[in-house]
Motif scaffolding. Structure first.
Motif, PDB file in Angstrom:
ATOM      1  N   ILE A 171      -2.958  -0.328 -31.723  1.00 27.03           N
ATOM      2  CA  ILE A 171      -1.739  -1.127 -31.522  1.00 27.03           C
ATOM      3  C   ILE A 171      -1.835  -1.910 -30.211  1.00 27.03           C
ATOM      4  O   ILE A 171      -1.463  -3.085 -30.146  1.00 27.03           O
ATOM      5  CB  ILE A 171      -0.492  -0.221 -31.546  1.00 27.03           C
ATOM      6  CG1 ILE A 171      -0.279   0.339 -32.964  1.00 27.03           C
ATOM      7  CG2 ILE A 171       0.757  -0.984 -31.094  1.00 27.03           C
ATOM      8  CD1 ILE A 171       0.725   1.467 -33.039  1.00 27.03           C
ATOM      9  N   LYS A 172      -2.356  -1.275 -29.167  1.00 25.08           N
ATOM     10  CA  LYS A 172      -2.560  -1.983 -27.897  1.00 25.08           C
ATOM     11  C   LYS A 172      -3.493  -3.172 -28.092  1.00 25.08           C
ATOM     12  O   LYS A 172      -3.233  -4.271 -27.571  1.00 25.08           O
ATOM     13  CB  LYS A 172      -3.151  -1.030 -26.851  1.00 25.08           C
ATOM     14  CG  LYS A 172      -2.189  -0.008 -26.292  1.00 25.08           C
ATOM     15  CD  LYS A 172      -2.898   0.888 -25.274  1.00 25.08           C
ATOM     16  CE  LYS A 172      -1.952   1.899 -24.666  1.00 25.08           C
ATOM     17  NZ  LYS A 172      -2.646   2.802 -23.705  1.00 25.08           N
ATOM     18  N   ALA A 173      -4.568  -2.968 -28.828  1.00 19.16           N
ATOM     19  CA  ALA A 173      -5.532  -4.051 -29.052  1.00 19.16           C
ATOM     20  C   ALA A 173      -4.902  -5.201 -29.834  1.00 19.16           C
ATOM     21  O   ALA A 173      -5.124  -6.381 -29.513  1.00 19.16           O
ATOM     22  CB  ALA A 173      -6.759  -3.507 -29.791  1.00 19.16           C
ATOM     23  N   LEU A 174      -4.102  -4.876 -30.850  1.00 17.26           N
ATOM     24  CA  LEU A 174      -3.428  -5.916 -31.629  1.00 17.26           C
ATOM     25  C   LEU A 174      -2.433  -6.679 -30.765  1.00 17.26           C
ATOM     26  O   LEU A 174      -2.308  -7.913 -30.880  1.00 17.26           O
ATOM     27  CB  LEU A 174      -2.723  -5.299 -32.837  1.00 17.26           C
ATOM     28  CG  LEU A 174      -3.629  -4.852 -33.983  1.00 17.26           C
ATOM     29  CD1 LEU A 174      -2.850  -4.021 -34.991  1.00 17.26           C
ATOM     30  CD2 LEU A 174      -4.275  -6.062 -34.666  1.00 17.26           C
ATOM     31  N   TYR A 175      -1.714  -5.962 -29.917  1.00 10.19           N
ATOM     32  CA  TYR A 175      -0.776  -6.638 -29.025  1.00 10.19           C
ATOM     33  C   TYR A 175      -1.512  -7.610 -28.114  1.00 10.19           C
ATOM     34  O   TYR A 175      -1.090  -8.772 -27.951  1.00 10.19           O
ATOM     35  CB  TYR A 175       0.005  -5.633 -28.189  1.00 10.19           C
ATOM     36  CG  TYR A 175       0.983  -6.305 -27.239  1.00 10.19           C
ATOM     37  CD1 TYR A 175       2.256  -6.662 -27.674  1.00 10.19           C
ATOM     38  CD2 TYR A 175       0.607  -6.637 -25.940  1.00 10.19           C
ATOM     39  CE1 TYR A 175       3.137  -7.318 -26.833  1.00 10.19           C
ATOM     40  CE2 TYR A 175       1.488  -7.298 -25.087  1.00 10.19           C
ATOM     41  CZ  TYR A 175       2.749  -7.625 -25.537  1.00 10.19           C
ATOM     42  OH  TYR A 175       3.620  -8.298 -24.703  1.00 10.19           O
ATOM     43  N   ASN A 176      -2.604  -7.179 -27.521  1.00 11.38           N
ATOM     44  CA  ASN A 176      -3.359  -8.035 -26.595  1.00 11.38           C
ATOM     45  C   ASN A 176      -3.972  -9.236 -27.309  1.00 11.38           C
ATOM     46  O   ASN A 176      -4.138 -10.305 -26.721  1.00 11.38           O
ATOM     47  CB  ASN A 176      -4.453  -7.220 -25.907  1.00 11.38           C
ATOM     48  CG  ASN A 176      -3.890  -6.200 -24.935  1.00 11.38           C
ATOM     49  OD1 ASN A 176      -2.818  -6.400 -24.368  1.00 11.38           O
ATOM     50  ND2 ASN A 176      -4.599  -5.096 -24.741  1.00 11.38           N
ATOM     51  N   THR A 177      -4.281  -9.079 -28.583  1.00  7.64           N
ATOM     52  CA  THR A 177      -4.870 -10.179 -29.352  1.00  7.64           C
ATOM     53  C   THR A 177      -3.826 -11.202 -29.778  1.00  7.64           C
ATOM     54  O   THR A 177      -4.027 -12.414 -29.640  1.00  7.64           O
ATOM     55  CB  THR A 177      -5.590  -9.634 -30.608  1.00  7.64           C
ATOM     56  OG1 THR A 177      -6.636  -8.757 -30.208  1.00  7.64           O
ATOM     57  CG2 THR A 177      -6.171 -10.786 -31.446  1.00  7.64           C
ATOM     58  N   TYR A 178      -2.678 -10.723 -30.271  1.00  4.50           N
ATOM     59  CA  TYR A 178      -1.689 -11.610 -30.884  1.00  4.50           C
ATOM     60  C   TYR A 178      -0.473 -11.892 -30.005  1.00  4.50           C
ATOM     61  O   TYR A 178       0.274 -12.834 -30.292  1.00  4.50           O
ATOM     62  CB  TYR A 178      -1.220 -11.029 -32.217  1.00  4.50           C
ATOM     63  CG  TYR A 178      -2.309 -11.000 -33.271  1.00  4.50           C
ATOM     64  CD1 TYR A 178      -2.603 -12.134 -34.015  1.00  4.50           C
ATOM     65  CD2 TYR A 178      -3.035  -9.838 -33.509  1.00  4.50           C
ATOM     66  CE1 TYR A 178      -3.599 -12.123 -34.984  1.00  4.50           C
ATOM     67  CE2 TYR A 178      -4.036  -9.809 -34.473  1.00  4.50           C
ATOM     68  CZ  TYR A 178      -4.315 -10.948 -35.204  1.00  4.50           C
ATOM     69  OH  TYR A 178      -5.306 -10.929 -36.151  1.00  4.50           O
ATOM     70  N   LEU A 179      -0.252 -11.092 -28.966  1.00  4.97           N
ATOM     71  CA  LEU A 179       0.919 -11.246 -28.086  1.00  4.97           C
ATOM     72  C   LEU A 179       2.200 -11.478 -28.902  1.00  4.97           C
ATOM     73  O   LEU A 179       2.871 -12.512 -28.778  1.00  4.97           O
ATOM     74  CB  LEU A 179       0.702 -12.392 -27.103  1.00  4.97           C
ATOM     75  CG  LEU A 179      -0.492 -12.235 -26.157  1.00  4.97           C
ATOM     76  CD1 LEU A 179      -0.664 -13.482 -25.300  1.00  4.97           C
ATOM     77  CD2 LEU A 179      -0.323 -11.001 -25.283  1.00  4.97           C
ATOM     78  N   PRO A 180       2.553 -10.529 -29.751  1.00  6.38           N
ATOM     79  CA  PRO A 180       3.694 -10.732 -30.656  1.00  6.38           C
ATOM     80  C   PRO A 180       5.024 -10.827 -29.910  1.00  6.38           C
ATOM     81  O   PRO A 180       5.209 -10.216 -28.863  1.00  6.38           O
ATOM     82  CB  PRO A 180       3.659  -9.483 -31.547  1.00  6.38           C
ATOM     83  CG  PRO A 180       2.965  -8.453 -30.712  1.00  6.38           C
ATOM     84  CD  PRO A 180       1.952  -9.197 -29.917  1.00  6.38           C
ATOM     85  N   GLU A 181       5.939 -11.613 -30.490  1.00  4.57           N
ATOM     86  CA  GLU A 181       7.294 -11.731 -29.959  1.00  4.57           C
ATOM     87  C   GLU A 181       8.022 -10.391 -30.033  1.00  4.57           C
ATOM     88  O   GLU A 181       8.760 -10.023 -29.122  1.00  4.57           O
ATOM     89  CB  GLU A 181       8.075 -12.762 -30.767  1.00  4.57           C
ATOM     90  CG  GLU A 181       7.671 -14.192 -30.524  1.00  4.57           C
ATOM     91  CD  GLU A 181       8.480 -14.810 -29.403  1.00  4.57           C
ATOM     92  OE1 GLU A 181       9.714 -14.854 -29.526  1.00  4.57           O
ATOM     93  OE2 GLU A 181       7.868 -15.239 -28.412  1.00  4.57           O
ATOM     94  N   ARG A 182       7.835  -9.694 -31.148  1.00  3.43           N
ATOM     95  CA  ARG A 182       8.437  -8.386 -31.362  1.00  3.43           C
ATOM     96  C   ARG A 182       7.460  -7.511 -32.135  1.00  3.43           C
ATOM     97  O   ARG A 182       6.543  -8.011 -32.795  1.00  3.43           O
ATOM     98  CB  ARG A 182       9.752  -8.479 -32.142  1.00  3.43           C
ATOM     99  CG  ARG A 182      10.878  -9.149 -31.388  1.00  3.43           C
ATOM    100  CD  ARG A 182      12.217  -8.962 -32.061  1.00  3.43           C
ATOM    101  NE  ARG A 182      13.263  -9.556 -31.224  1.00  3.43           N
ATOM    102  CZ  ARG A 182      14.557  -9.307 -31.320  1.00  3.43           C
ATOM    103  NH1 ARG A 182      14.998  -8.476 -32.249  1.00  3.43           N
ATOM    104  NH2 ARG A 182      15.437  -9.886 -30.526  1.00  3.43           N
ATOM    105  N   ILE A 183       7.715  -6.207 -32.054  1.00  5.05           N
ATOM    106  CA  ILE A 183       6.998  -5.261 -32.901  1.00  5.05           C
ATOM    107  C   ILE A 183       8.023  -4.591 -33.810  1.00  5.05           C
ATOM    108  O   ILE A 183       9.005  -4.013 -33.332  1.00  5.05           O
ATOM    109  CB  ILE A 183       6.246  -4.204 -32.075  1.00  5.05           C
ATOM    110  CG1 ILE A 183       5.208  -4.881 -31.169  1.00  5.05           C
ATOM    111  CG2 ILE A 183       5.564  -3.196 -32.997  1.00  5.05           C
ATOM    112  CD1 ILE A 183       4.436  -3.913 -30.292  1.00  5.05           C
TER     113      ILE A 183
END
Length: 292
Positions: A50-62
């Motif tokens: 999940i950390k890796a996906l956040y750093n890749t996509y920088l989502p507005e929300r999860i």
């Protein structure tokens, strides 16, 4: 360029197929012109993934489709990031969603999770583990242990295990509780460490709980006879009963004379003889139906 939303799905929470929920979320994101990135938890390296996906996509929300355990896992993964978490209740009991008064329909929850404002809620550290909702020692933790080993899920499963757990009830344990209040030593059937008010079954255990006040409550149930239990189940928590004591504080230590079953946010954690507890203020931004 489309903004990203990360959807974290626990495929096995609540023993319910998530395909319809994923489809509805995908359609909703498309209608909002958002790019939906979907991650299915597996129980292996989920926080790191999940950390890796956040750093890749920088989502507005999860957006989290799961129960309290999945929400907590995402919050822990995002503890150094400023991101709003939306909840699509999809666990066995969905305690946090109940306490936030989230609606029962997918359509309403999608609106809230994607679009609504948020509140910053506290978490509780218990022996270094984080709790977002309700944890406890004693009867309920024993019930959860039995529930996890049973074959029936949902509220019906909880009801069946409640009966069998009460039939096989152990003797009370002796607890010593210290903090910035007079030391308490008593027999107890159950001690709740509460950041909120209700269990996912809807049972109110801590009537005065507030999730963003910088404090937690210790709810000490010294007796669990049918009268006390009946009042709790029917939503009439007997706070004026000599068998019930509630302490509001920001830190405490609970020790017991014997190992006692312990659970955090609906997950059985084994038996403990000492709990070192303190509040973690404003740890998670969560989308809500309205700001309390």
């Amino acid at each position: 360029m489309k903004k990203n939303i990360l959807l974290v799905v626990n495929p096995i929470s609540g023993d319910v197929d998530k395909l319809e929920l994923i489809d509805a979320t995908t359609i909703f994101a498309g209608n909002q012109n958002l790019n939906l990135v979907i991650y299915n938890t597996s129980g292996t390296s989920d926080i790191e993934n999940i950390k890796a996906l956040y750093n890749t996509y920088l989502p507005e929300r999860i957006i989290v489709a799961g129960g309290d355990g999945t929400i907590k896992m995402v919050a822990e993964a995002m503890e150094t990031h400023d991101v709003v978490i939306g909840i699509l209740p999809a666990g066995s009991a969905n305690g946090l969603a109940v306490d936030l008064n989230l609606p029962t329909t997918t359509e309403e929850n999608l609106e809230i999770a994607f679009l609504n404002d948020y509140m910053e809620i506290d978490m509780i550290s218990i022996n270094g583990k984080k709790s977002i909702h309700l944890s406890d020692l004693g009867v309920n933790a024993e019930l959860i242990k039995n529930y996890e080993s049973g074959s029936i899920r949902g509220k019906w499963g909880y009801a069946l295990q409640t009966v069998s757990t009460l039939i096989d009830l152990d003797d009370p344990f002796i607890a010593t509780i210290t903090g910035d209040f007079p030391t308490i030593e008593c027999e107890a059937r159950m001690i709740v460490i509460a950041n909120s008010q209700k269990y996912g079954t809807g049972v109110s255990i801590n009537p005065n709980g507030v999730m963003d006040d910088g404090k937690f409550e210790l709810v000490i149930l010294k007796n669990m006879d049918l009268l006390v239990l009946g009042k709790i189940i029917t939503g009439n928590m007997p706070v004026d009963n000599i068998d019930v004591e509630i302490i509001s504080t920001n830190k405490a230590v609970v020790t017991t004379n014997i190992p006692v079953s312990f659970q955090i946010d609906g997950e059985y954690c084994g038996k403990e003889t000492k709990l070192d507890i303190h509040i973690l203020p404003k740890q998670m931004k969560v989308a809500v139906s309205k700001i309390k």
